[in-house]
Design a protein around this motif. Structure first.
Motif, mmCIF file in Angstrom:
data_model
loop_
_atom_site.group_PDB
_atom_site.id
_atom_site.type_symbol
_atom_site.label_atom_id
_atom_site.label_comp_id
_atom_site.label_asym_id
_atom_site.label_seq_id
_atom_site.Cartn_x
_atom_site.Cartn_y
_atom_site.Cartn_z
ATOM 1 N N ASN A 28 -53.362 3.072 48.952
ATOM 2 C CA ASN A 28 -54.446 3.520 49.833
ATOM 3 C C ASN A 28 -55.752 2.822 49.453
ATOM 4 O OD1 ASN A 28 -55.621 4.958 47.666
ATOM 5 N ND2 ASN A 28 -54.536 6.833 48.201
ATOM 6 N N SER A 29 -56.817 3.115 50.195
ATOM 7 C CA SER A 29 -58.092 2.412 50.011
ATOM 8 C C SER A 29 -58.723 2.650 48.646
ATOM 9 C CB SER A 29 -59.068 2.806 51.117
ATOM 10 O OG SER A 29 -59.284 4.209 51.087
ATOM 11 N N SER A 30 -58.353 3.734 47.957
ATOM 12 C CA SER A 30 -58.901 3.995 46.621
ATOM 13 C C SER A 30 -58.035 3.382 45.515
ATOM 14 C CB SER A 30 -59.074 5.498 46.399
ATOM 15 O OG SER A 30 -57.833 6.147 46.438
ATOM 16 N N GLY A 31 -56.947 2.703 45.906
ATOM 17 C CA GLY A 31 -56.099 2.039 44.918
ATOM 18 C C GLY A 31 -54.922 2.861 44.441
ATOM 19 N N ASN A 32 -54.818 4.102 44.887
ATOM 20 C CA ASN A 32 -53.692 4.949 44.500
ATOM 21 C C ASN A 32 -52.482 4.658 45.375
ATOM 22 O OD1 ASN A 32 -55.166 6.378 42.508
ATOM 23 N ND2 ASN A 32 -56.136 7.580 44.113
ATOM 24 N N TRP A 33 -51.303 4.974 44.846
ATOM 25 C CA TRP A 33 -50.054 4.711 45.555
ATOM 26 C C TRP A 33 -49.492 5.991 46.140
ATOM 27 C CZ3 TRP A 33 -48.553 -0.156 46.441
ATOM 28 C CH2 TRP A 33 -49.098 -1.156 45.636
ATOM 29 N N THR A 34 -49.030 5.908 47.383
ATOM 30 C CA THR A 34 -48.383 7.023 48.066
ATOM 31 C C THR A 34 -46.932 6.640 48.318
ATOM 32 O OG1 THR A 34 -50.434 7.643 49.178
ATOM 33 C CG2 THR A 34 -48.389 8.447 50.159
ATOM 34 N N THR A 35 -46.014 7.507 47.901
ATOM 35 C CA THR A 35 -44.603 7.240 48.140
ATOM 36 C C THR A 35 -44.267 7.532 49.595
ATOM 37 O OG1 THR A 35 -44.014 7.723 45.848
ATOM 38 C CG2 THR A 35 -42.238 7.859 47.477
ATOM 39 N N LEU A 36 -43.682 6.539 50.263
ATOM 40 C CA LEU A 36 -43.274 6.694 51.657
ATOM 41 C C LEU A 36 -41.830 7.152 51.759
ATOM 42 C CD1 LEU A 36 -44.907 3.493 53.189
ATOM 43 C CD2 LEU A 36 -45.828 5.823 53.094
ATOM 44 N N THR A 37 -40.973 6.621 50.884
ATOM 45 C CA THR A 37 -39.567 7.007 50.903
ATOM 46 C C THR A 37 -38.875 6.554 49.619
ATOM 47 O OG1 THR A 37 -37.557 6.976 52.259
ATOM 48 C CG2 THR A 37 -38.705 4.908 52.023
ATOM 49 N N SER A 38 -37.751 7.188 49.361
ATOM 50 C CA SER A 38 -36.873 6.798 48.258
ATOM 51 C C SER A 38 -35.457 6.711 48.805
ATOM 52 C CB SER A 38 -36.913 7.828 47.126
ATOM 53 O OG SER A 38 -38.197 7.875 46.552
ATOM 54 N N ALA A 39 -34.675 5.798 48.251
ATOM 55 C CA ALA A 39 -33.296 5.609 48.713
ATOM 56 C C ALA A 39 -32.484 5.001 47.578
ATOM 57 C CB ALA A 39 -33.287 4.688 49.935
ATOM 58 N N ARG A 40 -31.207 4.798 47.838
ATOM 59 C CA ARG A 40 -30.307 4.074 46.935
ATOM 60 C C ARG A 40 -29.620 2.987 47.749
ATOM 61 N NH1 ARG A 40 -28.706 6.014 41.939
ATOM 62 N NH2 ARG A 40 -29.665 7.995 41.404
ATOM 63 N N THR A 41 -29.394 1.848 47.100
ATOM 64 C CA THR A 41 -28.674 0.796 47.809
ATOM 65 C C THR A 41 -27.251 1.261 48.114
ATOM 66 O OG1 THR A 41 -28.063 -0.257 45.711
ATOM 67 C CG2 THR A 41 -30.042 -1.094 46.827
ATOM 68 N N ASP A 42 -26.741 0.817 49.259
ATOM 69 C CA ASP A 42 -25.384 1.183 49.661
ATOM 70 C C ASP A 42 -24.361 0.307 48.930
ATOM 71 O OD1 ASP A 42 -25.365 -1.300 50.995
ATOM 72 O OD2 ASP A 42 -25.599 -0.399 52.987
ATOM 73 N N GLU A 43 -23.102 0.401 49.301
ATOM 74 C CA GLU A 43 -22.037 -0.359 48.638
ATOM 75 C C GLU A 43 -22.213 -1.866 48.758
ATOM 76 O OE1 GLU A 43 -19.564 0.814 46.591
ATOM 77 O OE2 GLU A 43 -20.760 2.636 46.776
ATOM 78 N N ASP A 44 -22.973 -2.299 49.774
ATOM 79 C CA ASP A 44 -23.255 -3.720 49.964
ATOM 80 C C ASP A 44 -24.580 -4.111 49.308
ATOM 81 O OD1 ASP A 44 -22.573 -6.281 50.943
ATOM 82 O OD2 ASP A 44 -23.868 -5.978 52.696
ATOM 83 N N GLY A 45 -25.191 -3.188 48.526
ATOM 84 C CA GLY A 45 -26.443 -3.473 47.845
ATOM 85 C C GLY A 45 -27.666 -3.432 48.752
ATOM 86 N N ARG A 46 -27.531 -2.815 49.917
ATOM 87 C CA ARG A 46 -28.610 -2.841 50.911
ATOM 88 C C ARG A 46 -29.251 -1.483 51.153
ATOM 89 N NH1 ARG A 46 -28.454 -7.536 54.048
ATOM 90 N NH2 ARG A 46 -26.559 -8.774 53.747
ATOM 91 N N CYS A 47 -30.523 -1.539 51.492
ATOM 92 C CA CYS A 47 -31.245 -0.435 52.123
ATOM 93 C C CYS A 47 -31.758 -1.031 53.426
ATOM 94 C CB CYS A 47 -32.423 0.048 51.281
ATOM 95 S SG CYS A 47 -31.967 0.902 49.767
ATOM 96 N N GLY A 48 -31.138 -0.657 54.520
ATOM 97 C CA GLY A 48 -31.427 -1.279 55.805
ATOM 98 C C GLY A 48 -32.751 -0.896 56.419
ATOM 99 N N GLU A 49 -33.262 0.266 56.077
ATOM 100 C CA GLU A 49 -34.553 0.711 56.612
ATOM 101 C C GLU A 49 -35.219 1.630 55.600
ATOM 102 O OE1 GLU A 49 -37.589 0.800 57.762
ATOM 103 O OE2 GLU A 49 -36.794 0.354 59.739
ATOM 104 N N LEU A 50 -36.349 1.189 55.082
ATOM 105 C CA LEU A 50 -37.062 1.988 54.089
ATOM 106 C C LEU A 50 -38.279 2.710 54.650
ATOM 107 C CD1 LEU A 50 -36.655 -0.445 51.099
ATOM 108 C CD2 LEU A 50 -35.767 1.888 51.226
ATOM 109 N N LEU A 51 -38.752 2.318 55.808
ATOM 110 C CA LEU A 51 -39.860 3.061 56.413
ATOM 111 C C LEU A 51 -39.339 4.414 56.899
ATOM 112 C CD1 LEU A 51 -41.833 0.479 58.587
ATOM 113 C CD2 LEU A 51 -42.613 1.641 56.525
#
Length: 114
Positions: A28-51
């Motif tokens: 954010n504008s003050s330099g702090n981080w906001t978590t938008l999402t958390s996930a785990r990679t699938d069997e193919d090592g992918r996260c297809g959509e993190l937003l």
């Protein structure tokens, strides 16, 4: 359509890195981080959509954090980097980012994919 995706490949094992915890954050504008999402990679090592569903990709600085400790521990390997953090900047009008991670116990490489 806005999208942030990733693909993690274990370059030593020569296969996708399944089950890697991934976190997407935005600064954010003050330099702090906001978590938008958390996930785990699938069997193919992918996260297809993190937003989060319905979210648009706004200009700013984002961070992808990969918990490599959990992955390497599950593989019975002692990795050098407990986490990999990739920061990237989104400019106005950009709407798709694919950030692959090539991972080994003693190093990593990343780039902007397509």
């Amino acid at each position: 359509m806005s999208r942030i995706s990733t693909h993690v490949l274990d370059t030593v094992a020569g296969k996708p890195a399944a089950g890697v915890p991934v976190r997407l954050q935005r600064q954010n504008s003050s330099g702090n981080w906001t978590t938008l999402t958390s996930a785990r990679t699938d069997e193919d090592g992918r996260c297809g959509e993190l937003l989060p569903e319905g979210a648009s990709l706004a200009a700013g600085t984002y961070r992808l954090s990969f918990d490599t400790t959990n992955y390497f521990t599950a593989c019975g390997v002692d990795g050098l980097y407990p986490a990999v953090e990739v920061l990237f900047h989104v400019r106005n009008g950009e709407n798709h980012f694919h950030i692959p991670l090539l991972l080994s116990p003693n190093g990593y490489t990343t780039y902007r994919g397509s």
